[in-house]
Write a protein that holds these residues in place. Structure first.
Motif, PDB file in Angstrom:
ATOM      1  N   SER A 110      -3.068  -8.087  -8.270  1.00 57.65           N
ATOM      2  CA  SER A 110      -3.588  -7.035  -9.119  1.00 57.65           C
ATOM      3  C   SER A 110      -2.814  -5.744  -8.660  1.00 57.65           C
ATOM      4  O   SER A 110      -2.239  -5.639  -7.483  1.00 57.65           O
ATOM      5  CB  SER A 110      -4.821  -6.764  -9.163  1.00 57.65           C
ATOM      6  N   TRP A 111      -2.495  -5.052  -9.721  1.00 57.85           N
ATOM      7  CA  TRP A 111      -1.751  -3.627  -9.588  1.00 57.85           C
ATOM      8  C   TRP A 111      -2.391  -2.453 -10.092  1.00 57.85           C
ATOM      9  O   TRP A 111      -2.687  -2.369 -11.209  1.00 57.85           O
ATOM     10  CB  TRP A 111      -0.394  -4.036 -10.506  1.00 57.85           C
ATOM     11  N   VAL A 112      -2.776  -1.716  -9.199  1.00 55.05           N
ATOM     12  CA  VAL A 112      -3.305  -0.260  -9.142  1.00 55.05           C
ATOM     13  C   VAL A 112      -2.030   0.638  -9.437  1.00 55.05           C
ATOM     14  O   VAL A 112      -1.586   0.823  -8.597  1.00 55.05           O
ATOM     15  CB  VAL A 112      -4.529   0.020  -8.236  1.00 55.05           C
ATOM     16  N   GLN A 153      -6.876  -8.379 -17.203  1.00 56.84           N
ATOM     17  CA  GLN A 153      -6.780  -7.307 -18.247  1.00 56.84           C
ATOM     18  C   GLN A 153      -6.037  -6.170 -17.763  1.00 56.84           C
ATOM     19  O   GLN A 153      -5.561  -6.003 -16.656  1.00 56.84           O
ATOM     20  CB  GLN A 153      -8.420  -6.947 -18.267  1.00 56.84           C
ATOM     21  N   VAL A 154      -5.580  -5.374 -18.759  1.00 58.94           N
ATOM     22  CA  VAL A 154      -4.822  -4.212 -18.412  1.00 58.94           C
ATOM     23  C   VAL A 154      -5.679  -3.176 -18.982  1.00 58.94           C
ATOM     24  O   VAL A 154      -6.219  -3.037 -20.032  1.00 58.94           O
ATOM     25  CB  VAL A 154      -3.626  -4.027 -19.367  1.00 58.94           C
ATOM     26  N   VAL A 155      -6.032  -2.198 -18.033  1.00 58.67           N
ATOM     27  CA  VAL A 155      -6.813  -0.892 -18.554  1.00 58.67           C
ATOM     28  C   VAL A 155      -6.132   0.340 -18.364  1.00 58.67           C
ATOM     29  O   VAL A 155      -5.454   0.682 -17.387  1.00 58.67           O
ATOM     30  CB  VAL A 155      -8.278  -1.137 -17.817  1.00 58.67           C
ATOM     31  N   VAL A 156      -6.249   1.286 -19.068  1.00 58.78           N
ATOM     32  CA  VAL A 156      -5.858   2.549 -19.078  1.00 58.78           C
ATOM     33  C   VAL A 156      -6.864   3.824 -19.490  1.00 58.78           C
ATOM     34  O   VAL A 156      -7.986   3.333 -20.108  1.00 58.78           O
ATOM     35  CB  VAL A 156      -4.637   2.756 -20.138  1.00 58.78           C
ATOM     36  N   GLY A 157      -6.748   4.720 -19.027  1.00 60.84           N
ATOM     37  CA  GLY A 157      -7.388   6.059 -19.419  1.00 60.84           C
ATOM     38  C   GLY A 157      -8.652   6.417 -18.470  1.00 60.84           C
ATOM     39  O   GLY A 157      -8.792   5.691 -17.526  1.00 60.84           O
ATOM     40  N   VAL A 158      -9.312   7.257 -19.055  1.00 68.02           N
ATOM     41  CA  VAL A 158     -10.256   8.140 -18.178  1.00 68.02           C
ATOM     42  C   VAL A 158     -11.605   8.323 -19.184  1.00 68.02           C
ATOM     43  O   VAL A 158     -11.382   9.090 -20.053  1.00 68.02           O
ATOM     44  CB  VAL A 158      -9.873   9.564 -17.623  1.00 68.02           C
ATOM     45  N   LEU A 175       0.942  -1.218  -0.029  1.00 65.26           N
ATOM     46  CA  LEU A 175       0.028  -0.013  -0.192  1.00 65.26           C
ATOM     47  C   LEU A 175       0.968   1.153  -0.041  1.00 65.26           C
ATOM     48  O   LEU A 175       1.538   1.785   0.956  1.00 65.26           O
ATOM     49  CB  LEU A 175      -0.933   0.022   1.264  1.00 65.26           C
ATOM     50  N   ASN A 176       0.960   1.765  -1.098  1.00 66.88           N
ATOM     51  CA  ASN A 176       2.173   2.653  -1.427  1.00 66.88           C
ATOM     52  C   ASN A 176       1.821   4.069  -1.035  1.00 66.88           C
ATOM     53  O   ASN A 176       0.908   4.426  -0.433  1.00 66.88           O
ATOM     54  CB  ASN A 176       2.616   2.650  -2.848  1.00 66.88           C
ATOM     55  N   THR A 177       2.653   4.904  -0.991  1.00 63.54           N
ATOM     56  CA  THR A 177       2.785   6.335  -0.607  1.00 63.54           C
ATOM     57  C   THR A 177       1.600   7.056  -0.895  1.00 63.54           C
ATOM     58  O   THR A 177       1.211   7.211  -2.105  1.00 63.54           O
ATOM     59  CB  THR A 177       3.982   7.090  -0.980  1.00 63.54           C
TER      60      THR A 177
HETATM   61  C1  LIG Z   1      -0.381   0.573 -18.337  1.00 63.73           C
HETATM   62  C2  LIG Z   1       1.170   0.070 -18.289  1.00 63.73           C
HETATM   63  C3  LIG Z   1       1.337  -1.091 -17.699  1.00 63.73           C
HETATM   64  C4  LIG Z   1       1.484  -0.184 -19.832  1.00 63.73           C
HETATM   65  O1  LIG Z   1       2.908  -0.467 -20.016  1.00 63.73           O
HETATM   66  P1  LIG Z   1       3.706  -0.805 -21.380  1.00 63.73           P
HETATM   67  O2  LIG Z   1       2.686  -2.243 -21.814  1.00 63.73           O
HETATM   68  O3  LIG Z   1       5.022  -0.869 -21.339  1.00 63.73           O
HETATM   69  O4  LIG Z   1       2.958   0.196 -22.194  1.00 63.73           O
HETATM   70  P2  LIG Z   1       3.777   1.366 -23.189  1.00 63.73           P
HETATM   71  O5  LIG Z   1       4.514   2.121 -22.362  1.00 63.73           O
HETATM   72  O6  LIG Z   1       4.637   0.499 -24.203  1.00 63.73           O
HETATM   73  O7  LIG Z   1       2.530   2.225 -23.834  1.00 63.73           O
HETATM   74  C5  LIG Z   1       1.728   1.552 -24.812  1.00 63.73           C
HETATM   75  C6  LIG Z   1       0.831   2.587 -25.208  1.00 63.73           C
HETATM   76  O8  LIG Z   1      -0.187   2.672 -24.304  1.00 63.73           O
HETATM   77  C7  LIG Z   1      -0.233   4.189 -23.851  1.00 63.73           C
HETATM   78  N1  LIG Z   1      -0.178   3.896 -22.435  1.00 63.73           N
HETATM   79  C8  LIG Z   1       0.715   3.348 -21.482  1.00 63.73           C
HETATM   80  N2  LIG Z   1       0.424   3.280 -20.173  1.00 63.73           N
HETATM   81  C9  LIG Z   1      -0.499   4.371 -20.242  1.00 63.73           C
HETATM   82  C10 LIG Z   1      -1.521   4.910 -19.311  1.00 63.73           C
HETATM   83  N3  LIG Z   1      -1.355   4.843 -17.935  1.00 63.73           N
HETATM   84  N4  LIG Z   1      -2.542   5.676 -19.521  1.00 63.73           N
HETATM   85  C11 LIG Z   1      -3.071   5.872 -21.144  1.00 63.73           C
HETATM   86  N5  LIG Z   1      -2.116   5.512 -22.055  1.00 63.73           N
HETATM   87  C12 LIG Z   1      -0.834   4.719 -21.555  1.00 63.73           C
HETATM   88  C13 LIG Z   1       1.140   4.612 -24.399  1.00 63.73           C
HETATM   89  O9  LIG Z   1       1.037   6.026 -24.735  1.00 63.73           O
HETATM   90  C14 LIG Z   1       1.406   3.916 -25.687  1.00 63.73           C
HETATM   91  O10 LIG Z   1       0.542   4.302 -26.524  1.00 63.73           O
HETATM   92  P3  LIG Z   1       0.767   4.346 -28.060  1.00 63.73           P
HETATM   93  O11 LIG Z   1       0.861   2.964 -28.588  1.00 63.73           O
HETATM   94  O12 LIG Z   1      -0.185   5.164 -28.675  1.00 63.73           O
HETATM   95  O13 LIG Z   1       2.041   4.945 -28.384  1.00 63.73           O
HETATM   96  C15 LIG Z   1       1.994   1.266 -17.884  1.00 63.73           C
HETATM   97  O14 LIG Z   1       2.226   2.481 -18.723  1.00 63.73           O
HETATM   98  C16 LIG Z   1       1.455   2.010 -16.481  1.00 63.73           C
HETATM   99  O15 LIG Z   1       0.722   2.859 -16.585  1.00 63.73           O
HETATM  100  N6  LIG Z   1       2.284   1.270 -15.532  1.00 63.73           N
HETATM  101  C17 LIG Z   1       1.742   1.882 -14.086  1.00 63.73           C
HETATM  102  C18 LIG Z   1       3.075   2.390 -13.586  1.00 63.73           C
HETATM  103  C19 LIG Z   1       3.111   2.759 -12.147  1.00 63.73           C
HETATM  104  O16 LIG Z   1       2.007   2.921 -11.419  1.00 63.73           O
HETATM  105  N7  LIG Z   1       4.264   2.809 -11.528  1.00 63.73           N
HETATM  106  C20 LIG Z   1       4.199   3.187  -9.918  1.00 63.73           C
HETATM  107  C21 LIG Z   1       5.309   2.273  -9.393  1.00 63.73           C
HETATM  108  S1  LIG Z   1       5.118   2.419  -7.692  1.00 63.73           S
END
Ligand SMILES: CC(C)(COP(=O)(O)OP(=O)(O)OC[C@H]1O[C@@H](n2cnc3c(N)ncnc32)[C@H](O)[C@@H]1OP(=O)(O)O)[C@@H](O)C(=O)NCCC(=O)NCCS
Length: 146
Positions: free
Chosen positions: A99-101, A133-138, A65-67
């Motif tokens: 799972s990772w948020v 699944q991997v989800v991104v965006g709003v 449960l990070n910072t």
């Molecule tokens: C979602 C995630 C796992 C994807 O990683 P990945 O598979 O290496 O993906 P990439 O960096 O190669 O990006 C692939 C595409 O997704 C998009 N993308 C990546 N992460 C995104 C995010 N969080 N939100 C929106 N778009 C994202 C990139 O812009 C890229 O788009 P494009 O193909 O149009 O150029 C990663 O970006 C992420 O958000 N990780 C969480 C990191 C984190 O929370 N770290 C904290 C550690 S304590």
């Protein structure tokens, strides 16, 4: 003992092995974290500064449960979950094992995240997410199906 490995799958496997061998697992709770007296957190977990875990939340073992993250009332987190810095789980969200948020992400109340889910940095989850699944965006959309 504690397992300081960030990868959720590896951490989960190591914890299971250690636990099976009878190793004593401890949790580390930063003094500036807040954990409700009505919440529970399993062994082998780390709770960083500024994290808030509210009433009746239940967190499995091996959590990170990070910072500054928040896990609100009645959330149920499985084992080896990572809630990244600044991520927010609203009330009664459930999160499956490993799972990772991601950093700064959030999930609306009552959302169910499956096992081995990745919620990308900054995402806002407004509908349930299936295992793997991997989800991104709003609002968050699926980019990879497990
Ligand atoms: C979602 C995630 C796992 C994807 O990683 P990945 O598979 O290496 O993906 P990439 O960096 O190669 O990006 C692939 C595409 O997704 C998009 N993308 C990546 N992460 C995104 C995010 N969080 N939100 C929106 N778009 C994202 C990139 O812009 C890229 O788009 P494009 O193909 O149009 O150029 C990663 O970006 C992420 O958000 N990780 C969480 C990191 C984190 O929370 N770290 C904290 C550690 S304590």
């Amino acid at each position: 003992m504690i397992v300081a490995i960030g990868n959720n799958g590896i951490r989960h496997a190591k914890l299971e092995a250690l636990s099976g061998a009878g190793a004593p697992l401890v949790s580390l709770l930063h003094p500036m974290a807040f954990v409700s007296q009505y919440a529970s957190i399993g062994p082998g977990s780390v709770v960083f500064a500024g994290a808030v875990v509210n009433a009746d939340a239940r967190v499995g073992y091996g959590a990170i449960l990070n910072t500054g993250c928040s896990v609100d009332h009645d959330c149920v987190l499985g084992n080896a979950v990572h809630v990244s810095p600044g991520a927010r789980l609203a009330g009664a969200v459930s999160v499956g094992d490993r799972s990772w948020v991601g950093i700064g992400a959030c999930a609306r109340q009552l959302i169910r995240l499956g096992c081995d889910v990745t919620v990308g940095a900054g995402a806002c989850v407004v509908s349930d997410v299936a295992d793997g699944q991997v989800v991104v965006g709003v609002p968050a959309k699926v980019v990879v199906t497990g």
